[in-house]
Design an enzyme around this catalytic site. Structure first.
Site, PDB file in Angstrom:
ATOM      1  N   LYS A 136      24.425  62.507  40.162  1.00 18.75           N
ATOM      2  CA  LYS A 136      23.947  61.447  39.261  1.00 18.75           C
ATOM      3  C   LYS A 136      23.194  60.371  40.046  1.00 18.75           C
ATOM      4  O   LYS A 136      22.138  59.919  39.626  1.00 18.75           O
ATOM      5  CB  LYS A 136      25.128  60.779  38.523  1.00 18.75           C
ATOM      6  CG  LYS A 136      25.928  61.724  37.653  1.00 18.75           C
ATOM      7  CD  LYS A 136      26.901  60.949  36.766  1.00 18.75           C
ATOM      8  CE  LYS A 136      27.968  60.195  37.524  1.00 18.75           C
ATOM      9  NZ  LYS A 136      28.960  61.055  38.185  1.00 18.75           N
ATOM     10  N   ARG A 140      39.633  63.989  41.414  1.00 18.14           N
ATOM     11  CA  ARG A 140      38.545  63.404  40.609  1.00 18.14           C
ATOM     12  C   ARG A 140      38.000  64.419  39.610  1.00 18.14           C
ATOM     13  O   ARG A 140      37.653  64.072  38.487  1.00 18.14           O
ATOM     14  CB  ARG A 140      37.389  62.940  41.519  1.00 18.14           C
ATOM     15  CG  ARG A 140      37.627  61.622  42.196  1.00 18.14           C
ATOM     16  CD  ARG A 140      36.320  60.857  42.440  1.00 18.14           C
ATOM     17  NE  ARG A 140      35.281  61.594  43.133  1.00 18.14           N
ATOM     18  CZ  ARG A 140      34.949  61.437  44.407  1.00 18.14           C
ATOM     19  NH1 ARG A 140      35.581  60.563  45.147  1.00 18.14           N
ATOM     20  NH2 ARG A 140      33.973  62.130  44.940  1.00 18.14           N
ATOM     21  N   ARG A 142      32.119  58.165  52.173  1.00 16.21           N
ATOM     22  CA  ARG A 142      32.976  57.390  51.273  1.00 16.21           C
ATOM     23  C   ARG A 142      34.448  57.773  51.467  1.00 16.21           C
ATOM     24  O   ARG A 142      34.771  58.930  51.649  1.00 16.21           O
ATOM     25  CB  ARG A 142      32.556  57.663  49.821  1.00 16.21           C
ATOM     26  CG  ARG A 142      31.321  56.893  49.432  1.00 16.21           C
ATOM     27  CD  ARG A 142      30.736  57.349  48.122  1.00 16.21           C
ATOM     28  NE  ARG A 142      31.717  57.714  47.121  1.00 16.21           N
ATOM     29  CZ  ARG A 142      31.424  57.951  45.848  1.00 16.21           C
ATOM     30  NH1 ARG A 142      30.180  57.870  45.435  1.00 16.21           N
ATOM     31  NH2 ARG A 142      32.356  58.282  44.986  1.00 16.21           N
ATOM     32  N   ARG A 159      33.559  56.507  31.137  1.00 19.63           N
ATOM     33  CA  ARG A 159      34.307  57.644  31.685  1.00 19.63           C
ATOM     34  C   ARG A 159      35.465  58.032  30.786  1.00 19.63           C
ATOM     35  O   ARG A 159      36.168  59.001  31.090  1.00 19.63           O
ATOM     36  CB  ARG A 159      34.855  57.269  33.051  1.00 19.63           C
ATOM     37  CG  ARG A 159      34.022  57.763  34.230  1.00 19.63           C
ATOM     38  CD  ARG A 159      34.687  57.252  35.468  1.00 19.63           C
ATOM     39  NE  ARG A 159      34.460  58.006  36.654  1.00 19.63           N
ATOM     40  CZ  ARG A 159      33.560  57.691  37.580  1.00 19.63           C
ATOM     41  NH1 ARG A 159      32.741  56.679  37.384  1.00 19.63           N
ATOM     42  NH2 ARG A 159      33.487  58.392  38.680  1.00 19.63           N
ATOM     43  N   ARG A 172      28.655  64.841  51.991  1.00 16.76           N
ATOM     44  CA  ARG A 172      27.825  63.689  51.609  1.00 16.76           C
ATOM     45  C   ARG A 172      27.978  62.516  52.584  1.00 16.76           C
ATOM     46  O   ARG A 172      29.077  62.155  52.968  1.00 16.76           O
ATOM     47  CB  ARG A 172      28.205  63.225  50.199  1.00 16.76           C
ATOM     48  CG  ARG A 172      27.494  61.928  49.792  1.00 16.76           C
ATOM     49  CD  ARG A 172      27.524  61.693  48.320  1.00 16.76           C
ATOM     50  NE  ARG A 172      28.870  61.652  47.776  1.00 16.76           N
ATOM     51  CZ  ARG A 172      29.138  61.571  46.483  1.00 16.76           C
ATOM     52  NH1 ARG A 172      28.158  61.535  45.621  1.00 16.76           N
ATOM     53  NH2 ARG A 172      30.375  61.522  46.054  1.00 16.76           N
TER      54      ARG A 172
HETATM   55  P1  AMP Z   1      31.852  56.736  41.368  1.00 19.00           P
HETATM   56  O1  AMP Z   1      31.106  56.075  42.468  1.00 19.00           O
HETATM   57  O2  AMP Z   1      31.164  56.582  40.027  1.00 19.00           O
HETATM   58  O3  AMP Z   1      32.223  58.154  41.652  1.00 19.00           O
HETATM   59  O4  AMP Z   1      33.232  55.927  41.214  1.00 19.00           O
HETATM   60  C1  AMP Z   1      34.188  55.897  42.247  1.00 19.00           C
HETATM   61  C2  AMP Z   1      35.550  55.516  41.683  1.00 19.00           C
HETATM   62  O5  AMP Z   1      35.463  54.235  41.042  1.00 19.00           O
HETATM   63  C3  AMP Z   1      36.090  56.456  40.612  1.00 19.00           C
HETATM   64  O6  AMP Z   1      36.773  57.572  41.172  1.00 19.00           O
HETATM   65  C4  AMP Z   1      37.045  55.529  39.848  1.00 19.00           C
HETATM   66  O7  AMP Z   1      38.248  55.325  40.567  1.00 19.00           O
HETATM   67  C5  AMP Z   1      36.285  54.203  39.877  1.00 19.00           C
HETATM   68  N1  AMP Z   1      35.415  54.039  38.693  1.00 19.00           N
HETATM   69  C6  AMP Z   1      34.046  53.948  38.684  1.00 19.00           C
HETATM   70  N2  AMP Z   1      33.595  53.812  37.421  1.00 19.00           N
HETATM   71  C7  AMP Z   1      34.680  53.818  36.615  1.00 19.00           C
HETATM   72  C8  AMP Z   1      34.882  53.732  35.199  1.00 19.00           C
HETATM   73  N3  AMP Z   1      33.838  53.618  34.344  1.00 19.00           N
HETATM   74  N4  AMP Z   1      36.154  53.764  34.745  1.00 19.00           N
HETATM   75  C9  AMP Z   1      37.213  53.868  35.565  1.00 19.00           C
HETATM   76  N5  AMP Z   1      37.102  53.985  36.895  1.00 19.00           N
HETATM   77  C10 AMP Z   1      35.855  53.947  37.434  1.00 19.00           C
END
Ligand code: AMP
Length: 218
Positions: A14, A175, A164, A90, A129
């Site tokens: 994404k 995840r 990360r 989400r 990554r």
């Molecule tokens: P991402 O960078 O989008 O993969 O987000 C990394 C982590 O942030 C996720 O595994 C969640 O723990 C948290 N996170 C990001 N966006 C959300 C969301 N909309 N709702 C809940 N947790 C989130």
């Protein structure tokens, strides 16, 4: 003015799609993951609350994330240009909160791009990554398909690259489970609203970009 959502499992690519969309459509890219990581780096109270959930690959509770997102959408750039949401919503309740917020403003989502990539491919990509530490650059590399010219250094800006904290095997697999259980129902939710388009992620990122471009041009 365009209001977009990009949906897809964590690691489906994404972020890479968002880079060109935000440039070509001149639309703010809003990644809730990036906002949370910045809060952690800045040591804010929200960051401290969010970190343990994120490290385990769990979702941060809706009540923390929904207010944060609404506050961001109230900012002038989103009011003027719209938004590209990456990592939000989400859960169904996040989608409903967004829907209410937009309805109150007389606005709608124009399109939801659902980026589909098989789990095995996501696992391999996540473990390989690396991301640029420079917040202005955020270039993403893959040690397997798209390595930097010099190990650990960004080709574009020379800043160090990092992996990360949440890109390890256990967290990625958690995840993916969280995605299938809590986020995948959004495919049905946005299909029933008539705004969802599924794009199958291709081996070559440029091929995926071409497919998304064609979809957005419709
Ligand atoms: P991402 O960078 O989008 O993969 O987000 C990394 C982590 O942030 C996720 O595994 C969640 O723990 C948290 N996170 C990001 N966006 C959300 C969301 N909309 N709702 C809940 N947790 C989130």
């Amino acid at each position: 003015m365009i209001r977009l959502i990009i949906l897809g499992a964590p690691g489906s690519g994404k972020g890479s799609q968002c880079k060109w969309i935000t440039r070509d459509y001149d639309v703010p890219h809003i990644s809730t993951g990036d906002i949370l990581r910045k809060n952690i780096a800045d040591g804010t109270e929200l960051g401290m609350k969010a970190k343990s959930f994120m490290d385990q690959g769990c979702l941060v509770p809706d009540e923390l994330i929904i207010d944060l997102l609404k506050a961001r959408l109230e900012e002038a750039d989103c009011k003027e240009k719209g938004f590209l949401l990456d990592g939000f919503p989400r859960t169904i309740s996040q989608a409903e909160a967004l829907n209410e917020f937009l309805q109150a403003a007389g606005a709608n989502i124009d399109k939801v791009i659902n980026l589909h990539v098989p789990d095995e491919e996501i696992m391999s990509r996540a473990l390989n990554r690396r991301t640029c530490t420079n917040g202005e650059c955020k270039e993403i590399y893959n040690l397997r398909d798209n390595p930097p010219k010099v190990e650990g250094v960004c080709d574009k800006c020379g800043s160090p690259l990092f992996q990360r904290d949440d890109d390890n095997e256990e967290t990625v697999s958690n995840r993916l489970n969280v995605y299938h259980n809590q986020t995948e129902p959004l495919i049905e939710y946005y299909t029933s609203k008539g705004v969802l388009a599924t794009i199958v992620g291709q081996e070559d990122i440029n091929d995926t970009i071409a497919l998304v471009k064609a979809e957005l041009a419709k």
